[in-house]
Scaffold this motif. Structure first.
Motif, mmCIF file in Angstrom:
data_model
loop_
_atom_site.group_PDB
_atom_site.id
_atom_site.type_symbol
_atom_site.label_atom_id
_atom_site.label_comp_id
_atom_site.label_asym_id
_atom_site.label_seq_id
_atom_site.Cartn_x
_atom_site.Cartn_y
_atom_site.Cartn_z
ATOM 1 N N LEU A 83 22.968 65.710 45.226
ATOM 2 C CA LEU A 83 23.084 64.458 45.973
ATOM 3 C C LEU A 83 24.278 63.611 45.530
ATOM 4 O O LEU A 83 25.034 63.124 46.388
ATOM 5 C CB LEU A 83 21.773 63.674 45.855
ATOM 6 C CG LEU A 83 21.445 62.708 47.003
ATOM 7 C CD1 LEU A 83 21.475 63.419 48.345
ATOM 8 C CD2 LEU A 83 20.082 62.075 46.779
ATOM 9 N N TRP A 87 27.583 62.473 47.845
ATOM 10 C CA TRP A 87 28.103 61.106 48.018
ATOM 11 C C TRP A 87 29.617 61.069 47.835
ATOM 12 O O TRP A 87 30.318 60.378 48.578
ATOM 13 C CB TRP A 87 27.440 60.169 47.010
ATOM 14 C CG TRP A 87 25.980 59.971 47.254
ATOM 15 C CD1 TRP A 87 25.301 60.183 48.409
ATOM 16 C CD2 TRP A 87 25.003 59.524 46.295
ATOM 17 N NE1 TRP A 87 23.968 59.911 48.255
ATOM 18 C CE2 TRP A 87 23.749 59.496 46.970
ATOM 19 C CE3 TRP A 87 25.056 59.147 44.970
ATOM 20 C CZ2 TRP A 87 22.582 59.106 46.332
ATOM 21 C CZ3 TRP A 87 23.889 58.753 44.325
ATOM 22 C CH2 TRP A 87 22.663 58.731 45.003
ATOM 23 N N ALA A 124 24.883 66.697 53.631
ATOM 24 C CA ALA A 124 24.223 65.514 53.061
ATOM 25 C C ALA A 124 22.786 65.398 53.557
ATOM 26 O O ALA A 124 21.881 65.058 52.786
ATOM 27 C CB ALA A 124 25.010 64.262 53.422
ATOM 28 N N LEU A 128 19.461 65.467 51.175
ATOM 29 C CA LEU A 128 18.602 64.288 51.173
ATOM 30 C C LEU A 128 17.163 64.667 51.497
ATOM 31 O O LEU A 128 16.217 64.173 50.839
ATOM 32 C CB LEU A 128 19.113 63.260 52.183
ATOM 33 C CG LEU A 128 18.355 61.929 52.220
ATOM 34 C CD1 LEU A 128 18.459 61.228 50.869
ATOM 35 C CD2 LEU A 128 18.895 61.037 53.330
ATOM 36 N N THR A 160 23.062 57.330 51.010
ATOM 37 C CA THR A 160 23.539 58.426 51.862
ATOM 38 C C THR A 160 23.788 57.945 53.282
ATOM 39 O O THR A 160 24.815 58.271 53.901
ATOM 40 C CB THR A 160 22.508 59.573 51.869
ATOM 41 O OG1 THR A 160 22.210 59.959 50.525
ATOM 42 C CG2 THR A 160 23.038 60.773 52.633
#
Length: 431
Positions: A83, A87, A124, A128, A160
């Protein structure tokens, strides 16, 4: 080929539906790419686009095969590490993103030395969803502390979403809706979910208001596009999106029941995104309502299979993984179809496994690989239970056979003893 199929583990029905969707995609992509071929090099030769799509599909199935062999519980740690990496990629995309195919949103980055473009928001979203599933499965047995969940769960979620929102509102909205669905299924308190939804609405409103105040800022440049799309959807004011929708509706109306035939679409020459965002309209034009309902049916059957896979999963993390990775895939397909028939404003969502594109296909396949890994684990458990039952049954047969043999020997011994005891007595009593 038989050996390859034997090596495929997990839910064979999911494998079958995915293969059917991928195989079906070749004809619409081959046909719909003619417009891109004329615009690209003026020849109209779509063979290059077909081969490119074939390469994307082959790499996608390779991803499914490799990922499905990884035990799904490994992705707990991967999501926590991945994660922050995502980012960084999202931030880099906002600053240095590449514009592709005339799109006015920087959503892609180009991989150095390879020349392949990659849409970071797709990666992403997967990371997530896995992270949220990990958090919910970890806190299942503990009462939820809202303040603690703000730090551990919702701060990463909103971080996110904030990095995706400036370039892609539809993807942000879809991810947020899927996270809400996931936490609801994971039995996160409903009263807290209401607070989070309200916070999200307020944050989006502030973002839009700031965007209206600073329309020239690159960070808020898409706000005007969102507003115009919603406004044009609710009114009859013509614009570029209305042009695409009108052409899509003409294509759907031209298809009627059985369609014009493979490769005979007319509107593919006018739709700017005929091989991606509006490929469903081309499918209906060429294959009719029969073809359209066939595609819809395949997605619904795949959704039904995801529900079965989630129900069979023996761990909460496995259940949430199937829901968090499988359901967004189906909802994205429904959104794409709804846009084509003007049930929703233009969103830019592709049709999973059918629309042309590299990163979208690969990330869909990555999610499918994890889902199949979950079903593979359950199949392994069932197989182990069946093997254990067979071993127990065989052992019981051996025990029964040995007991039967001992009884037979004991009966013979008793008879012989009785005979031996009888003769001495006869001698004593003289009988």
């Amino acid at each position: 080929m038989k050996d390859l199929i034997k090596n495929l583990k997990g839910d064979k029905v999911i494998w079958s539906f995915v293969a059917l969707l991928a195989l079906f995609s070749f004809m619409p992509v081959f046909s719909a790419s003619s417009n891109l071929a004329y615009l690209g090099h003026g020849t109209g030769n779509t063979l290059g686009y077909l081969l490119k799509h074939l390469a994307h599909i082959c790499i996608g199935f390779l991803i499914i095969y490799l990922v499905h062999r990884v035990p799904y519980h490994y992705f707990r740690a991967i999501s926590k590490i991945g994660l922050p990496v995502v980012w960084v990629l999202l931030a880099y995309t906002l600053i240095k993103g590449t514009v592709i195919a005339g799109a006015n949103a920087s959503r892609w980055i180009q991989i150095p030395f390879v020349g392949i473009t990659f849409q970071t928001s797709t990666l992403a979203s997967l990371m997530l969803f896995i992270y949220v599933a990990r958090y919910l499965s970890k806190t299942r047995e503990e009462p939820v502390d809202f303040k603690e969940s703000l730090k551990e769960l919702w701060a990463p979620v909103f971080m996110t979403l904030i990095l995706i929102l400036p370039a892609n509102f539809s993807t942000t909205a879809l991810i947020f809706a899927m996270v809400i669905m996931l936490v609801f299924i994971g039995k996160y308190p409903v009263k807290y979910i209401g607070v989070i939804i309200g916070t999200g609405v307020v944050a989006l409103t502030l973002f839009v208001l700031i965007g209206k105040a600073f329309p020239d800022s690159r960070f808020f440049s898409r706000v005007g596009t969102w507003s115009s799309r919603i406004e044009n959807y609710t009114t009859d004011k013509p614009d570029e999106d209305d042009y695409q929708i009108e052409k899509a509706k003409i294509a759907i109306a031209s298809g009627k029941l059985y369609g014009l035939g493979p490769g005979k679409s007319v509107q593919k020459n006018f739709l700017p995104q005929s091989s991606s965002d509006f490929i469903f309209a081309i499918i209906v034009e060429e294959y009719g309502l029969v073809g359209g309902f066939l595609v819809l049916g395949l997605y619904l059957l795949l959704l039904f299979r995801f529900v079965i896979a989630a129900h069979k999963a023996t761990t909460l993390f496995g259940k949430l993984l199937v829901v968090g990775l499988g359901f967004p895939m189906i909802f994205q397909a429904m959104i794409n179809m709804a846009v084509a028939v003007e049930l929703l404003p233009v969103t830019g969502q592709t049709l999973p496994l059918i629309s042309s594109g590299g990163s979208s296909i690969w990330m869909t396949c990555f999610a499918l690989g994890i889902i199949i890994s979950v079903t593979k684990k359950e199949d392994e458990i069932i197989q182990e239970q069946q093997d254990a039952a067979k071993r127990e049954e065989a052992l019981q047969k051996i025990i029964d056979r040995e007991l039967a043999g001992e009884k037979a020997e004991n009966s013979e011994d008793d008879y012989s003893i009785e005979e031996k005891n009888e003769n001495p007595m006869k001698a004593v009593f003289g009988r």
